[in-house]
Design a protein around this motif. Structure first.
Motif, PDB file in Angstrom:
ATOM      1  N   GLN A 114      28.030  25.819  56.871  1.00 25.01           N
ATOM      2  CA  GLN A 114      28.394  26.381  58.171  1.00 25.01           C
ATOM      3  C   GLN A 114      29.695  25.798  58.718  1.00 25.01           C
ATOM      4  OE1 GLN A 114      24.680  25.398  60.135  1.00 25.01           O
ATOM      5  NE2 GLN A 114      23.836  27.429  59.743  1.00 25.01           N
ATOM      6  N   ASN A 115      30.305  24.867  57.975  1.00 31.24           N
ATOM      7  CA  ASN A 115      31.551  24.225  58.397  1.00 31.24           C
ATOM      8  C   ASN A 115      32.733  24.980  57.807  1.00 31.24           C
ATOM      9  OD1 ASN A 115      33.731  22.523  58.855  1.00 31.24           O
ATOM     10  ND2 ASN A 115      32.567  20.657  58.483  1.00 31.24           N
ATOM     11  N   THR A 116      33.609  25.468  58.647  1.00 30.34           N
ATOM     12  CA  THR A 116      34.737  26.283  58.169  1.00 30.34           C
ATOM     13  C   THR A 116      35.772  25.455  57.410  1.00 30.34           C
ATOM     14  OG1 THR A 116      35.850  25.976  60.310  1.00 30.34           O
ATOM     15  CG2 THR A 116      34.488  27.960  60.019  1.00 30.34           C
ATOM     16  N   ASN A 117      35.714  24.127  57.513  1.00 33.84           N
ATOM     17  CA  ASN A 117      36.673  23.291  56.790  1.00 33.84           C
ATOM     18  C   ASN A 117      36.257  23.033  55.351  1.00 33.84           C
ATOM     19  OD1 ASN A 117      38.367  22.952  59.027  1.00 33.84           O
ATOM     20  ND2 ASN A 117      37.077  21.315  59.826  1.00 33.84           N
ATOM     21  N   CYS A 118      35.067  23.488  54.961  1.00 30.47           N
ATOM     22  CA  CYS A 118      34.591  23.322  53.588  1.00 30.47           C
ATOM     23  C   CYS A 118      34.772  24.637  52.836  1.00 30.47           C
ATOM     24  CB  CYS A 118      33.120  22.909  53.577  1.00 30.47           C
ATOM     25  SG  CYS A 118      32.793  21.318  54.354  1.00 30.47           S
ATOM     26  N   ALA A 119      35.193  24.543  51.600  1.00 31.27           N
ATOM     27  CA  ALA A 119      35.455  25.737  50.800  1.00 31.27           C
ATOM     28  C   ALA A 119      34.431  25.876  49.683  1.00 31.27           C
ATOM     29  CB  ALA A 119      36.864  25.670  50.208  1.00 31.27           C
ATOM     30  N   VAL A 120      34.189  27.123  49.264  1.00 32.39           N
ATOM     31  CA  VAL A 120      33.231  27.402  48.195  1.00 32.39           C
ATOM     32  C   VAL A 120      33.762  26.892  46.866  1.00 32.39           C
ATOM     33  CG1 VAL A 120      31.896  29.209  47.048  1.00 32.39           C
ATOM     34  CG2 VAL A 120      32.597  29.498  49.427  1.00 32.39           C
ATOM     35  N   THR A 121      32.893  26.317  46.066  1.00 34.50           N
ATOM     36  CA  THR A 121      33.296  25.924  44.719  1.00 34.50           C
ATOM     37  C   THR A 121      33.573  27.169  43.891  1.00 34.50           C
ATOM     38  OG1 THR A 121      30.966  25.792  44.112  1.00 34.50           O
ATOM     39  CG2 THR A 121      32.060  23.749  44.692  1.00 34.50           C
ATOM     40  N   PHE A 198      29.982  23.165  47.815  1.00 37.75           N
ATOM     41  CA  PHE A 198      31.312  23.325  48.395  1.00 37.75           C
ATOM     42  C   PHE A 198      32.156  22.079  48.145  1.00 37.75           C
ATOM     43  CE2 PHE A 198      28.319  21.700  51.509  1.00 37.75           C
ATOM     44  CZ  PHE A 198      28.937  20.543  51.949  1.00 37.75           C
ATOM     45  N   ILE A 199      33.456  22.213  48.426  1.00 42.79           N
ATOM     46  CA  ILE A 199      34.365  21.076  48.421  1.00 42.79           C
ATOM     47  C   ILE A 199      34.835  20.851  49.857  1.00 42.79           C
ATOM     48  CG2 ILE A 199      35.135  21.420  46.054  1.00 42.79           C
ATOM     49  CD1 ILE A 199      37.630  22.771  47.157  1.00 42.79           C
ATOM     50  N   GLN A 200      35.297  19.659  50.137  1.00 40.06           N
ATOM     51  CA  GLN A 200      35.655  19.315  51.515  1.00 40.06           C
ATOM     52  C   GLN A 200      36.921  20.008  51.978  1.00 40.06           C
ATOM     53  OE1 GLN A 200      33.808  18.089  53.557  1.00 40.06           O
ATOM     54  NE2 GLN A 200      32.575  16.419  52.806  1.00 40.06           N
ATOM     55  N   ILE A 208      40.204  29.965  46.995  1.00 44.02           N
ATOM     56  CA  ILE A 208      39.014  29.269  46.518  1.00 44.02           C
ATOM     57  C   ILE A 208      37.816  30.192  46.357  1.00 44.02           C
ATOM     58  CG2 ILE A 208      37.298  27.508  47.145  1.00 44.02           C
ATOM     59  CD1 ILE A 208      39.816  26.314  46.132  1.00 44.02           C
ATOM     60  N   THR A 209      37.680  31.156  47.226  1.00 40.75           N
ATOM     61  CA  THR A 209      36.469  31.967  47.226  1.00 40.75           C
ATOM     62  C   THR A 209      36.517  33.117  46.238  1.00 40.75           C
ATOM     63  OG1 THR A 209      37.357  33.278  49.051  1.00 40.75           O
ATOM     64  CG2 THR A 209      35.927  31.436  49.618  1.00 40.75           C
ATOM     65  N   GLN A 223      39.405  19.476  44.305  1.00 37.08           N
ATOM     66  CA  GLN A 223      38.440  18.410  44.368  1.00 37.08           C
ATOM     67  C   GLN A 223      37.105  18.887  43.778  1.00 37.08           C
ATOM     68  OE1 GLN A 223      38.123  17.234  48.443  1.00 37.08           O
ATOM     69  NE2 GLN A 223      40.085  16.190  48.459  1.00 37.08           N
ATOM     70  N   PRO A 224      36.335  17.984  43.186  1.00 35.92           N
ATOM     71  CA  PRO A 224      35.035  18.387  42.640  1.00 35.92           C
ATOM     72  C   PRO A 224      34.055  18.741  43.756  1.00 35.92           C
ATOM     73  CG  PRO A 224      35.301  16.003  42.544  1.00 35.92           C
ATOM     74  CD  PRO A 224      36.622  16.559  42.953  1.00 35.92           C
ATOM     75  N   LYS A 225      33.013  19.429  43.365  1.00 32.58           N
ATOM     76  CA  LYS A 225      31.963  19.805  44.311  1.00 32.58           C
ATOM     77  C   LYS A 225      31.396  18.559  44.984  1.00 32.58           C
ATOM     78  CE  LYS A 225      27.746  20.718  42.957  1.00 32.58           C
ATOM     79  NZ  LYS A 225      26.833  20.020  43.873  1.00 32.58           N
ATOM     80  N   LYS A 226      31.160  18.656  46.274  1.00 35.85           N
ATOM     81  CA  LYS A 226      30.583  17.533  46.991  1.00 35.85           C
ATOM     82  C   LYS A 226      29.171  17.290  46.489  1.00 35.85           C
ATOM     83  CE  LYS A 226      29.410  15.807  51.597  1.00 35.85           C
ATOM     84  NZ  LYS A 226      29.982  14.471  51.337  1.00 35.85           N
ATOM     85  N   PRO A 227      28.831  16.057  46.113  1.00 29.03           N
ATOM     86  CA  PRO A 227      27.469  15.765  45.654  1.00 29.03           C
ATOM     87  C   PRO A 227      26.441  16.091  46.731  1.00 29.03           C
ATOM     88  CG  PRO A 227      28.960  13.952  45.134  1.00 29.03           C
ATOM     89  CD  PRO A 227      29.723  14.888  46.028  1.00 29.03           C
TER      90      PRO A 227
END
Length: 488
Positions: A114-121, A198-200, A208-209, A223-227
């Protein structure tokens, strides 16, 4: 009749409870009883190892057609409450201090989605055709037993929400969102992040999407996917089951699924689940009046390894009680109705996202499924009369997530919605893609990350508590030693 009842029935017949029985005949009666028990136990063992002991789906469920009210899916959205996370206690060492934190992939994923600053892997794949020895060891530690409590002799790890390179996983976006408490009408990007992670931040000029057939979890310079993100990769989205591709996914030579695993929980219990163990019933074969021809159901039990004489003395599986079967039936019925409601209310964005541009323009199975579901007629499981269900139903037990000796419990919402999709297919309805066209048992980078994080969290949760830990638990953030010094 349960396994324990065989011996009781034999004794009751050969040794009636009458005080007038002569002591002269007592030894003979005991010998006769033991012989009868041995014979019955032998017959039981033969039935078990041949796959004929446990009931088939047709012994328990038939297909009923009912009309939906058109608002069932909303009831399957998991409620999100403050301080009600999927917490797994573990420690992070910083300098000489130990800070207690919690591992909550559900909360992390929901926030980032739900955070717009995070992008889809970019992709959920990067599956390797071979699993390294270290990865096999890690998987054996996460799943030390299969769903029946046996030590695993293969690496069959089944995704409930499908994974892989095909479009099948895209059809389950709303399911991934629902278990996080995200509404069905959320933006498509939010639901992508919920399912895939997602990534940060974006460090590449590439969009990205955008979708790609690339077999990689990340782009160059990305950047790799956020754990801890992406429901598809969660340990709670997987079960260990032999021959899962053949029986649960319906691939290989059978081409259709033949196994149902349904939690023994109420709908509210499934929504309130936060990592604890629970039971589930397991049934092989098709319900009565299925569109599919009969199959060798005992062969399905053999395929999944349930027809194993070693399990006769195991703690689980065991025979389900009638009320447990009834509870599972109610949950599955609600899940079929809800899944059909969701399919019938798919948005244009959802449908467009799931279409494969390489397929024939007229081949749009999800659109066809959605149009069918809008008619509000739905085929659901109906329980057969008790006198027709004499065979015992198999009950399996999943463990708490801090139990290192049992199969960790999968998310019951994911498990029952998978079963609902399979039941719908058996009933002849158009449903979601049940599995990926490529191997769903392959391990991906995202899977490795989540499984290692799960192991770390569980191992740290099981470590002995120190005085420092106990003090923090009592509200003394600086620890026991600091509090004692302050009181001097």
């Amino acid at each position: 009749m349960s396994r324990a009842c065989f011996a009781t029935a034999a004794y009751d017949q050969l040794c009636p409870h009458d005080v007038s029985v002569s002591l002269v005949y007592l030894p003979l009666a005991i010998v006769a009883s033991l012989c009868a028990y041995a014979l019955l136990n032998y017959d039981l063992k033969i039935a078990y190892i041949s796959g004929k002991y446990y009931a088939y789906t047709a012994n328990v469920w038939k297909i009923e057609e009912v009309k939906r009210n058109g608002n069932e899916w909303q009831s399957f959205l998991r409620s999100v409450r403050k301080n009600d996370a999927f917490k797994c206690r573990y420690a992070e060492t910083k300098s000489n201090s130990v800070e207690l934190i919690t591992n909550d992939p559900y909360g992390i994923t929901r926030y980032g989605a739900q955070n717009t600053n995070c992008a889809v892997t970019r992709s959920i794949t990067a599956a390797s055709s071979s699993t390294s020895q270290s990865e096999k060891i890690a998987r054996d530690a996460v799943w030390p037993k299969d769903i029946f409590g046996r030590k695993p002799y293969s690496q069959h790890i089944a995704h409930l929400i499908p994974a892989g390179k095909s479009v099948s996983h895209k059809q389950w976006l709303n399911v991934a969102a629902a278990v996080l408490g995200i509404q069905n009408d959320a933006d498509i990007t939010v639901k992508k992040k919920a399912a895939r992670g997602f990534i940060q931040e974006q460090t590449s000029p590439v969009e990205i999407t955008q979708e790609s057939g690339s077999n990689s979890d990340q782009r160059p310079n990305q950047q790799p996917k956020k754990p801890g993100t992406g429901v598809i990769h969660f340990v709670t989205n997987k079960i260990r089951l032999h021959n899962q591709e053949k029986t649960l996914d319906g691939k290989s030579d059978r081409k259709k699924p033949s196994l149902l695993i349904v939690p023994v929980l109420t709908l509210q219990g499934a929504k309130d689940w936060r990592g604890k163990g629970y039971s589930a019933i397991c049934l092989a074969g098709y319900p009565r009046e299925s569109v599919f021809d009969d199959i060798d159901t005992k062969g399905v039990y053999n395929d999944i390894g349930l027809a194993d004489s070693n399990l006769l003395t195991a703690r689980h599986p065991r025979d389900a009680k009638p009320e447990e079967v009834s509870m599972a039936s109610d949950l599955l019925r609600a899940a079929v109705l809800a899944l059909q409601d969701m399919i019938g209310s798919l948005s244009e964005d959802d449908l467009s996202y799931c279409e494969n541009p390489n397929e024939n323009v007229n081949k749009k199975p999800l659109r066809e499924a959605s149009e069918e579901a809008q008619k509000l007629l739905c085929k659901v499981p109906g329980q057969l009369p008790k006198h027709e269900t004499e065979q015992p139903v198999c009950l399996i037990t999943f463990g708490d997530h801090d139990n290192a000796d049992m199969h960790p419990a999968p998310d019951p919402l994911l498990l029952v919605l998978k079963a609902a999709n399979i039941f719908g297919i058996m009933a002849g309805m158009k449903m979601l893609a049940n599995a990926s066209s490529d191997s769903d048992s392959d391990i991906s980078i995202g899977d490795i990350i989540e499984e290692e994080a799960f192991l770390e969290a569980r191992e740290q949760a099981l470590r002995p508590k120190t005085w420092e830990d106990l003090a923090r638990g009592l509200g003394q953030p600086n620890g026991y030693l600091a509090s004692t010094k302050a009181s001097e």
